[in-house]
Every structure is written in structure tokens, then in C-alpha cells.
Design a protein around this motif. Sequence first.
Motif, PDB file in Angstrom:
ATOM      1  N   GLY A 144       0.844  -1.188   0.000  1.00  0.00           N
ATOM      2  CA  GLY A 144       0.000   0.000   0.000  1.00  0.00           C
ATOM      3  C   GLY A 144       0.876   1.234   0.000  1.00  0.00           C
ATOM      4  O   GLY A 144       1.949   1.234   0.603  1.00  0.00           O
ATOM      5  N   ALA A 145       0.454   2.275  -0.694  1.00  0.00           N
ATOM      6  CA  ALA A 145       1.218   3.522  -0.746  1.00  0.00           C
ATOM      7  C   ALA A 145       0.272   4.681  -0.459  1.00  0.00           C
ATOM      8  O   ALA A 145      -0.948   4.518  -0.401  1.00  0.00           O
ATOM      9  CB  ALA A 145       1.882   3.683  -2.109  1.00  0.00           C
ATOM     10  N   LEU A 146       0.881   5.853  -0.267  1.00  0.00           N
ATOM     11  CA  LEU A 146       0.106   7.057   0.046  1.00  0.00           C
ATOM     12  C   LEU A 146      -0.814   6.781   1.237  1.00  0.00           C
ATOM     13  O   LEU A 146      -0.370   6.203   2.224  1.00  0.00           O
ATOM     14  CB  LEU A 146      -0.677   7.516  -1.193  1.00  0.00           C
ATOM     15  N   ALA A 147      -2.084   7.138   1.154  1.00  0.00           N
ATOM     16  CA  ALA A 147      -2.985   6.949   2.302  1.00  0.00           C
ATOM     17  C   ALA A 147      -3.189   5.487   2.639  1.00  0.00           C
ATOM     18  O   ALA A 147      -3.501   5.134   3.778  1.00  0.00           O
ATOM     19  CB  ALA A 147      -4.335   7.609   2.020  1.00  0.00           C
ATOM     20  N   SER A 148      -3.013   4.597   1.668  1.00  0.00           N
ATOM     21  CA  SER A 148      -3.259   3.168   1.890  1.00  0.00           C
ATOM     22  C   SER A 148      -2.169   2.492   2.713  1.00  0.00           C
ATOM     23  O   SER A 148      -2.379   1.382   3.211  1.00  0.00           O
ATOM     24  CB  SER A 148      -3.391   2.444   0.543  1.00  0.00           C
ATOM     25  N   ALA A 149      -1.006   3.139   2.848  1.00  0.00           N
ATOM     26  CA  ALA A 149       0.114   2.507   3.550  1.00  0.00           C
ATOM     27  C   ALA A 149      -0.242   2.147   4.987  1.00  0.00           C
ATOM     28  O   ALA A 149       0.068   1.050   5.465  1.00  0.00           O
ATOM     29  CB  ALA A 149       1.341   3.424   3.515  1.00  0.00           C
ATOM     30  N   GLY A 150      -0.900   3.051   5.678  1.00  0.00           N
ATOM     31  CA  GLY A 150      -1.253   2.792   7.067  1.00  0.00           C
ATOM     32  C   GLY A 150      -2.229   1.642   7.225  1.00  0.00           C
ATOM     33  O   GLY A 150      -2.215   0.942   8.244  1.00  0.00           O
ATOM     34  N   PHE A 151      -3.052   1.424   6.211  1.00  0.00           N
ATOM     35  CA  PHE A 151      -4.043   0.354   6.300  1.00  0.00           C
ATOM     36  C   PHE A 151      -3.431  -1.017   6.033  1.00  0.00           C
ATOM     37  O   PHE A 151      -3.917  -2.023   6.533  1.00  0.00           O
ATOM     38  CB  PHE A 151      -5.211   0.661   5.362  1.00  0.00           C
ATOM     39  N   THR A 152      -2.340  -1.054   5.255  1.00  0.00           N
ATOM     40  CA  THR A 152      -1.616  -2.323   5.128  1.00  0.00           C
ATOM     41  C   THR A 152      -0.929  -2.656   6.450  1.00  0.00           C
ATOM     42  O   THR A 152      -0.855  -3.823   6.842  1.00  0.00           O
ATOM     43  CB  THR A 152      -0.579  -2.274   3.996  1.00  0.00           C
ATOM     44  N   ASP A 153      -0.439  -1.628   7.144  1.00  0.00           N
ATOM     45  CA  ASP A 153       0.160  -1.861   8.463  1.00  0.00           C
ATOM     46  C   ASP A 153      -0.878  -2.424   9.437  1.00  0.00           C
ATOM     47  O   ASP A 153      -0.583  -3.348  10.201  1.00  0.00           O
ATOM     48  CB  ASP A 153       0.737  -0.555   9.028  1.00  0.00           C
ATOM     49  N   TYR A 154      -2.079  -1.872   9.400  1.00  0.00           N
ATOM     50  CA  TYR A 154      -3.140  -2.352  10.286  1.00  0.00           C
ATOM     51  C   TYR A 154      -3.535  -3.782   9.930  1.00  0.00           C
ATOM     52  O   TYR A 154      -3.738  -4.626  10.816  1.00  0.00           O
ATOM     53  CB  TYR A 154      -4.356  -1.425  10.180  1.00  0.00           C
ATOM     54  N   PHE A 155      -3.635  -4.075   8.643  1.00  0.00           N
ATOM     55  CA  PHE A 155      -3.938  -5.420   8.162  1.00  0.00           C
ATOM     56  C   PHE A 155      -2.909  -6.407   8.717  1.00  0.00           C
ATOM     57  O   PHE A 155      -3.254  -7.466   9.265  1.00  0.00           O
ATOM     58  CB  PHE A 155      -3.904  -5.418   6.630  1.00  0.00           C
ATOM     59  N   ALA A 156      -1.622  -6.045   8.573  1.00  0.00           N
ATOM     60  CA  ALA A 156      -0.554  -6.928   9.054  1.00  0.00           C
ATOM     61  C   ALA A 156      -0.587  -7.059  10.574  1.00  0.00           C
ATOM     62  O   ALA A 156      -0.343  -8.147  11.117  1.00  0.00           O
ATOM     63  CB  ALA A 156       0.803  -6.387   8.607  1.00  0.00           C
ATOM     64  N   TYR A 157      -0.882  -5.959  11.267  1.00  0.00           N
ATOM     65  CA  TYR A 157      -0.953  -6.003  12.729  1.00  0.00           C
ATOM     66  C   TYR A 157      -1.992  -7.023  13.183  1.00  0.00           C
ATOM     67  O   TYR A 157      -1.728  -7.844  14.071  1.00  0.00           O
ATOM     68  CB  TYR A 157      -1.299  -4.616  13.276  1.00  0.00           C
ATOM     69  N   LEU A 158      -3.185  -6.983  12.578  1.00  0.00           N
ATOM     70  CA  LEU A 158      -4.227  -7.933  12.943  1.00  0.00           C
ATOM     71  C   LEU A 158      -3.812  -9.365  12.610  1.00  0.00           C
ATOM     72  O   LEU A 158      -3.958 -10.282  13.424  1.00  0.00           O
ATOM     73  CB  LEU A 158      -5.527  -7.597  12.200  1.00  0.00           C
ATOM     74  N   ALA A 159      -3.292  -9.553  11.391  1.00  0.00           N
ATOM     75  CA  ALA A 159      -2.974 -10.906  10.928  1.00  0.00           C
ATOM     76  C   ALA A 159      -1.842 -11.541  11.721  1.00  0.00           C
ATOM     77  O   ALA A 159      -1.869 -12.745  12.012  1.00  0.00           O
ATOM     78  CB  ALA A 159      -2.613 -10.868   9.444  1.00  0.00           C
ATOM     79  N   LYS A 160      -0.847 -10.748  12.106  1.00  0.00           N
ATOM     80  CA  LYS A 160       0.304 -11.309  12.792  1.00  0.00           C
ATOM     81  C   LYS A 160      -0.011 -11.777  14.214  1.00  0.00           C
ATOM     82  O   LYS A 160       0.777 -12.495  14.828  1.00  0.00           O
ATOM     83  CB  LYS A 160       1.452 -10.293  12.802  1.00  0.00           C
ATOM     84  N   TRP A 161      -1.156 -11.420  14.723  1.00  0.00           N
ATOM     85  CA  TRP A 161      -1.569 -11.941  16.020  1.00  0.00           C
ATOM     86  C   TRP A 161      -1.772 -13.453  15.955  1.00  0.00           C
ATOM     87  O   TRP A 161      -1.572 -14.155  16.941  1.00  0.00           O
ATOM     88  CB  TRP A 161      -2.865 -11.273  16.473  1.00  0.00           C
ATOM     89  N   PHE A 162      -2.184 -13.935  14.804  1.00  0.00           N
ATOM     90  CA  PHE A 162      -2.494 -15.368  14.715  1.00  0.00           C
ATOM     91  C   PHE A 162      -1.757 -16.090  13.589  1.00  0.00           C
ATOM     92  O   PHE A 162      -1.920 -17.292  13.409  1.00  0.00           O
ATOM     93  CB  PHE A 162      -4.008 -15.572  14.524  1.00  0.00           C
ATOM     94  N   ASP A 163      -0.915 -15.351  12.825  1.00  0.00           N
ATOM     95  CA  ASP A 163      -0.295 -15.950  11.634  1.00  0.00           C
ATOM     96  C   ASP A 163       0.996 -15.191  11.323  1.00  0.00           C
ATOM     97  O   ASP A 163       0.974 -13.968  11.160  1.00  0.00           O
ATOM     98  CB  ASP A 163      -1.287 -15.836  10.465  1.00  0.00           C
ATOM     99  N   ASP A 164       2.118 -15.899  11.230  1.00  0.00           N
ATOM    100  CA  ASP A 164       3.397 -15.213  11.011  1.00  0.00           C
ATOM    101  C   ASP A 164       3.833 -15.152   9.551  1.00  0.00           C
ATOM    102  O   ASP A 164       4.979 -14.806   9.246  1.00  0.00           O
ATOM    103  CB  ASP A 164       4.499 -15.876  11.853  1.00  0.00           C
ATOM    104  N   ARG A 165       2.915 -15.452   8.617  1.00  0.00           N
ATOM    105  CA  ARG A 165       3.285 -15.466   7.199  1.00  0.00           C
ATOM    106  C   ARG A 165       3.161 -14.100   6.527  1.00  0.00           C
ATOM    107  O   ARG A 165       3.535 -13.949   5.359  1.00  0.00           O
ATOM    108  CB  ARG A 165       2.396 -16.468   6.438  1.00  0.00           C
ATOM    109  N   TRP A 166       2.671 -13.100   7.216  1.00  0.00           N
ATOM    110  CA  TRP A 166       2.340 -11.823   6.602  1.00  0.00           C
ATOM    111  C   TRP A 166       3.524 -10.857   6.620  1.00  0.00           C
ATOM    112  O   TRP A 166       4.203 -10.707   7.634  1.00  0.00           O
ATOM    113  CB  TRP A 166       1.147 -11.194   7.306  1.00  0.00           C
TER     114      TRP A 166
END
Length: 289
Positions: A144-166
Motif C-alpha cells: 500500500g502507498a500514500l494513504a493506503s500505507a497505514g491500512f496495510t500496516d493495520y492489516f498486518a498487525y491484525l494478521a500477525k496476532w495469529f499468523d506469522d506469514r504476513w
Amino acid sequence: METISPPQLKSAISANYTDLSETLRIAADYVAENQVEIATRSLRAVASASGVSPASYTRLARALGYPDYETLREQARAELSRRGDDTFQNKARRLQSDAGQPLLPRQVSACIDNIKALVDDIDPATLEAAVECLEASRKIVLIGALASAGFTDYFAYLAKWFDDRWVVAGRNGATLGSTLAGVSSADTVVIISKHPYAHRSVRAVEVAADRGAKVIVLTDSHAFPGLRFADFHFIQRTESPHFFSSYAATLVLIETITGMLVARAGSEAEARIRDVDKHNRLLDEFENV
């Protein structure tokens, strides 16, 4: 002549895109990306500019659910009339002119409408298939770039709680190119991009597809360049009285996808969440209250 209510033109393209022939996809891409030309120029001129025959546009209109090309053209005109001039500057100017009106209820109403539209705009079977794709992947790369960059970080934050492939590409000293060079047919690349579309996100779709990876795109319109290379795409509405697009519906979709993955992962996800929570507390990531 009856006109179909906006924004069904691009929604119709998105819903039927995978069933179109290669020629009709080219025509559909042109319609999505050139609504002014569709609304204002003759069919012959549109066909000449796009390199697709007039008959193909007639077939496209019917494939999208319109009785004929003229109805599709009238829809494009209606949407342009409704849209008006929606540059960031003009949206900001409207905010200033409406300064006397409370913004909160208008913003909340727009976000609620965007979120509710997800139910109609997203096919449950396609969403299930995309989640199955993520579940089976060796690695998931988020871009994600520009405004979308922060939302990829949030996506990864949620996913990494239960999955280390992200992995979030282009972070912590790793370039976007070096991350994409390591993907293969065993991996999935998820790209979040909203208008105005960042060049690096557009190119990443094609590069990831060339590498053989599965590609999932979260965007705001079928007009996103490179959408033809995506295996799955999900359109979220971004209407807002603010000067920039709202990501409220995108957040709901991100949380839905991660929730579906947790539900599929079962006890393994529960154990990892418990372990991550324990280590976060050991490392004083959380305030112990």
C-alpha cells in the motif's frame, strides 16, 4: 429512457468482469477509465479510440445487463452529472462553504452507507475463495502507498496476532522490488489502493502476477489500472463529505477477512494469539492494568 441509478456502471463491470472475453475486457477497461468519452463521444469515435469494434461495445452493454449501448451511455452521463468536479481542492472548498453545518453527522452517514454497501457489492463466494487463497499461501505480502500505507500496516498487525506469514512490502529497509523478487506461485500479494492510484501499487499488481503469485486487490473502483492482473478484487465505496476518500468500508473488509481467517485456523490461531499476548506483556508493549 429509464436510467439505472449510480454507481451501478462500474459495479456491473466489476461483477461481470471475469466472465467477459478478452475483447470485451478491453472494452470494459476503456468504459471504466474513460467515462467522459463514453458520455460525450459517439460510439464510432469510442470504438476508434479504443481499438475495439462498435459491435463489441453493444455486446458489452448486454453482458453488463444493459439493453443496449445507448442505455450504458446514458448511465455514464448520469454518473458524471452526479459526480461533478470532485477534485481534492473542490471538495475542500465545499467543506469550507459548508462550515456552518455539523460535519460529524454527515461523515457518519456517508461511512455507514459505504459500509452497508459492502453487503451488495461483494460476492460472498468470491470472498470465501479469496480467504481460502490466503489460507493456503506460503507467504502473504501486503502493499500500500500514500494513504493506503497505514491500512496495510493495520492489516498486518491484525494478521500477525495469529499468523506469522504476513509481510508488509517496502518497510524496515527492504525495498518493494526486493520483496516482490522473492514471491512465487506459492504466495499471495494483497494490494490496497484508492484514487489517486500510486504508481508503485499499480506496477506491483503486474509484477506480482508475472511472478506467478495470486493477487488480491482492495480498491475503490473498477478503473484501478492493472485490475486485469488481479485474481480477486473487491470494490469498496469511499463517499465522504471530506476532501479525501473514506476508508471506513475498507477497514470493515480488512477486519472481516482476518476474522474469517481466525475462524478457519481454529485452535492453532488461539494458541498463537495467547503466545503473542504473553510476549507483548513481557516486553512491556501493553500497560498492565
